[in-house]
Write a protein that holds these residues in place. Structure first.
Motif, PDB file in Angstrom:
ATOM      1  N   THR A  52      -6.790   1.653  -6.958  1.00  0.00           N
ATOM      2  CA  THR A  52      -6.615   2.951  -6.681  1.00  0.00           C
ATOM      3  C   THR A  52      -7.314   3.538  -6.221  1.00  0.00           C
ATOM      4  OG1 THR A  52      -7.053   3.401  -9.103  1.00  0.00           O
ATOM      5  CG2 THR A  52      -4.662   2.972  -8.577  1.00  0.00           C
ATOM      6  N   MET A 101       1.060  -1.005  -0.188  1.00  0.00           N
ATOM      7  CA  MET A 101       0.057   0.078  -0.016  1.00  0.00           C
ATOM      8  C   MET A 101       0.922   1.270  -0.030  1.00  0.00           C
ATOM      9  SD  MET A 101      -2.996   1.123   2.648  1.00  0.00           S
ATOM     10  CE  MET A 101      -4.181   0.481   1.923  1.00  0.00           C
ATOM     11  N   VAL A 146      -4.354   6.594  -2.681  1.00  0.00           N
ATOM     12  CA  VAL A 146      -4.003   5.354  -2.003  1.00  0.00           C
ATOM     13  C   VAL A 146      -3.743   4.450  -3.244  1.00  0.00           C
ATOM     14  CG1 VAL A 146      -4.905   3.597  -0.426  1.00  0.00           C
ATOM     15  CG2 VAL A 146      -5.086   5.866   0.236  1.00  0.00           C
ATOM     16  N   LEU A 178      -9.842   7.715   5.448  1.00  0.00           N
ATOM     17  CA  LEU A 178      -8.664   7.110   5.107  1.00  0.00           C
ATOM     18  C   LEU A 178      -8.431   5.882   5.958  1.00  0.00           C
ATOM     19  CD1 LEU A 178      -5.891   6.995   3.358  1.00  0.00           C
ATOM     20  CD2 LEU A 178      -4.886   8.616   5.196  1.00  0.00           C
ATOM     21  N   ILE A 187      -7.864   2.068   4.920  1.00  0.00           N
ATOM     22  CA  ILE A 187      -6.576   1.073   5.374  1.00  0.00           C
ATOM     23  C   ILE A 187      -6.785   0.013   6.247  1.00  0.00           C
ATOM     24  CG2 ILE A 187      -4.399   1.212   6.606  1.00  0.00           C
ATOM     25  CD1 ILE A 187      -4.097   4.191   5.666  1.00  0.00           C
ATOM     26  N   VAL A 233       0.452   5.361   0.127  1.00  0.00           N
ATOM     27  CA  VAL A 233      -0.419   6.338   0.478  1.00  0.00           C
ATOM     28  C   VAL A 233       0.527   7.685   0.177  1.00  0.00           C
ATOM     29  CG1 VAL A 233      -1.821   7.515   2.033  1.00  0.00           C
ATOM     30  CG2 VAL A 233      -1.393   5.079   2.270  1.00  0.00           C
ATOM     31  N   TYR A 282      -3.164   0.093  -3.774  1.00  0.00           N
ATOM     32  CA  TYR A 282      -3.037  -0.953  -2.951  1.00  0.00           C
ATOM     33  C   TYR A 282      -3.007  -2.170  -3.865  1.00  0.00           C
ATOM     34  CZ  TYR A 282      -4.710  -5.003  -0.257  1.00  0.00           C
ATOM     35  OH  TYR A 282      -4.784  -5.951   0.646  1.00  0.00           O
ATOM     36  N   ILE A 287       2.976  -0.319   4.500  1.00  0.00           N
ATOM     37  CA  ILE A 287       2.522   1.079   4.541  1.00  0.00           C
ATOM     38  C   ILE A 287       3.463   1.813   3.942  1.00  0.00           C
ATOM     39  CG2 ILE A 287       0.806   2.761   4.806  1.00  0.00           C
ATOM     40  CD1 ILE A 287      -0.525   1.111   6.885  1.00  0.00           C
TER      41      ILE A 287
END
Length: 449
Positions: A101, A57, A89, A129, A133, A59, A91, A141
């Protein structure tokens, strides 16, 4: 007089036709290209890079007009800046899988990042957010804080602290620097980008040679600053941008001219251009979010001269030779420091004097990737110099060779810079490289003395 007029008209027609051949897309067409490239990068490149770096991930957080250098490469072309607080973000559910996205923002961020926050239902952006997550439960992250690259250090202290305050305790240990991922994203060129880079460099070469010609320079009248500002106007005229102010400087036989020893931290003084001068230009353009960085040389012919003196052309060859030695040492996995050390050994063995200060080139003029020497440091560069060389990365091959010219009884510094691609095996100049010094005016075979 009539012959001179005919020659002028021929040159004007030729150069005008050449300029028309070097198409610069409309703003709308540019936006469409940038959008398509961004989609290609997210679809085909990002999964590879996230898997390679082990970050599932990523960010990226920016506030309006305080942009993270990375977010500028993720925003759509119709956005000139982040809006309010923009959080993107990315992932990857499993290695090598497609990347999901999200935009934790009030708006969709272009076509790539769909809005994942509704302020009317959930007023706190940070809570939104953290909900995303927690749902994804990433193992690593990546945040944009970094020791070695400003390009990867765009997360401000306030945003980092707020992020960590909101992040659930069970995920705090999963936070890591995204430095390597950010650098790899910025440095790697896609097939589509590379197909266009030659054209972008061709445009830069065209503008350079026009500025270093009789169309712009009248010896005894035109100054170096006149030429510099001509370049700035030309860039705007062609609907292009630049990422730095050009510079033009002069070396000449006059013992009072010490330009060959000038420290690069000092700007060259404005000087009237005269016959016998060796001109040096440092110039770059920005087009389709990609940058060029080019340095070339031109000589102003004296009365009776029909070509650049052979002793200067011979000196110029030393610059090409240093380029060859440097690019021979581009080997995948080698660090910038290792490439510099090996090249300097070869230079010493051949008795070549000079300096190497080559840098990555792409979304930024001085971009992210391995630093290969600096003009004020010909030893190791900690951090950026330790980064390894990867395939499909671009560079400004920037350096100089210092040659003693007996006809001038002094050293001459041959300063060169050209954009090039490393494909994993070979270095290829985007649009060739300068192999001889330009003559001002250009030599016309039918006019003789």
């Amino acid at each position: 007089m009539k012959q001179t007029l005919i020659l002028f008209l021929f040159l004007f027609i030729f150069l005008s036709a050449k300029a028309q051949d070097l198409a610069v897309l409309s703003q709308r067409a540019q936006a469409e290209v940038i959008d398509s490239w961004l989609d290609e990068r997210i679809t085909n490149l990002l999964p590879q890079l996230m898997t390679e770096t082990g970050i599932d991930m990523w960010v990226v957080i920016s506030r309006e007009y305080n942009e993270d250098p990375v977010i500028r490469t993720l925003l759509p072309p119709t956005w000139m800046a982040a809006r309010r607080r923009t959080i993107l973000v990315m992932y990857q559910p499993s290695p090598n899988s497609a990347v999901e996205t999200y935009a934790v923002a009030r708006y969709d961020v272009g076509k790539a990042f769909k809005r994942a926050w509704n302020p009317e239902e959930q007023s706190d952006q940070w809570d939104a957010l953290m909900k995303l997550i927690s749902e994804k439960n990433p193992k690593k992250i990546g945040l944009n804080y970094a020791k070695d690259y400003g390009h990867a250090d765009g997360l401000t202290q306030n945003e980092y602290q707020t992020f960590m305050e909101y992040l659930p305790a069970n995920l705090k240990g999963n936070v890591t620097s995204a430095q390597t991922l950010a650098v790899r994203w910025l440095e790697t060129r896609t097939t589509s980008e590379m197909a266009t880079y030659k054209h972008i460099q061709e445009i830069a070469h065209f503008i350079i040679q026009e500025g270093l010609s009789e169309r712009v320079i009248t010896p005894g009248v035109t100054t170096t600053e006149d030429v510099v500002w001509w370049y700035r106007e030309k860039i705007k005229e062609m609907k292009l941008d630049t990422w730095f102010h050009p510079s033009v400087d002069i070396q000449r036989a006059d013992p009072a001219n010490d330009e060959q020893n000038r420290n690069f931290a000092t700007k060259a003084a404005e000087t009237v251009i005269l016959p016998g001068d060796l001109l040096h230009i440092d110039f770059g353009i920005t087009y389709l979010r990609l940058n060029t960085d080019t340095q070339e040389l031109a000589y102003v012919l004296k009365a009776g001269e029909t070509e650049v003196p052979k002793y200067l052309q011979e000196a110029f060859k030393a610059g090409n030779r240093v380029q060859d030695l440097l690019t021979q040492n581009y080997v995948s996995g080698r660090t910038g420091n290792e490439i510099l050390r090996e090249t300097r050994k070869m230079m010493d063995a051949e008795g070549l004097r000079g300096s190497i200060y080559t840098h990555p080139l792409g979304f930024y003029g001085h971009s992210a990737g391995p630093t290969i020497g600096m003009w004020d440091n010909q030893g190791d560069t900690k951090g950026a110099g330790d980064f390894p060389l990867h395939a499909m990365t671009g560079y400004a091959i920037e350096l100089n060779a210092v040659v003693f010219v007996k006809e001038w009884n002094k050293d001459v510094r041959i300063m060169l810079e050209e954009g090039a691609l490393f494909d994993g095996k070979n270095v290829t100049y985007y649009n060739g490289r300068q192999k001889s010094i330009l003559a001002i005016p250009r030599v016309s075979n039918y006019l003789g003395y």
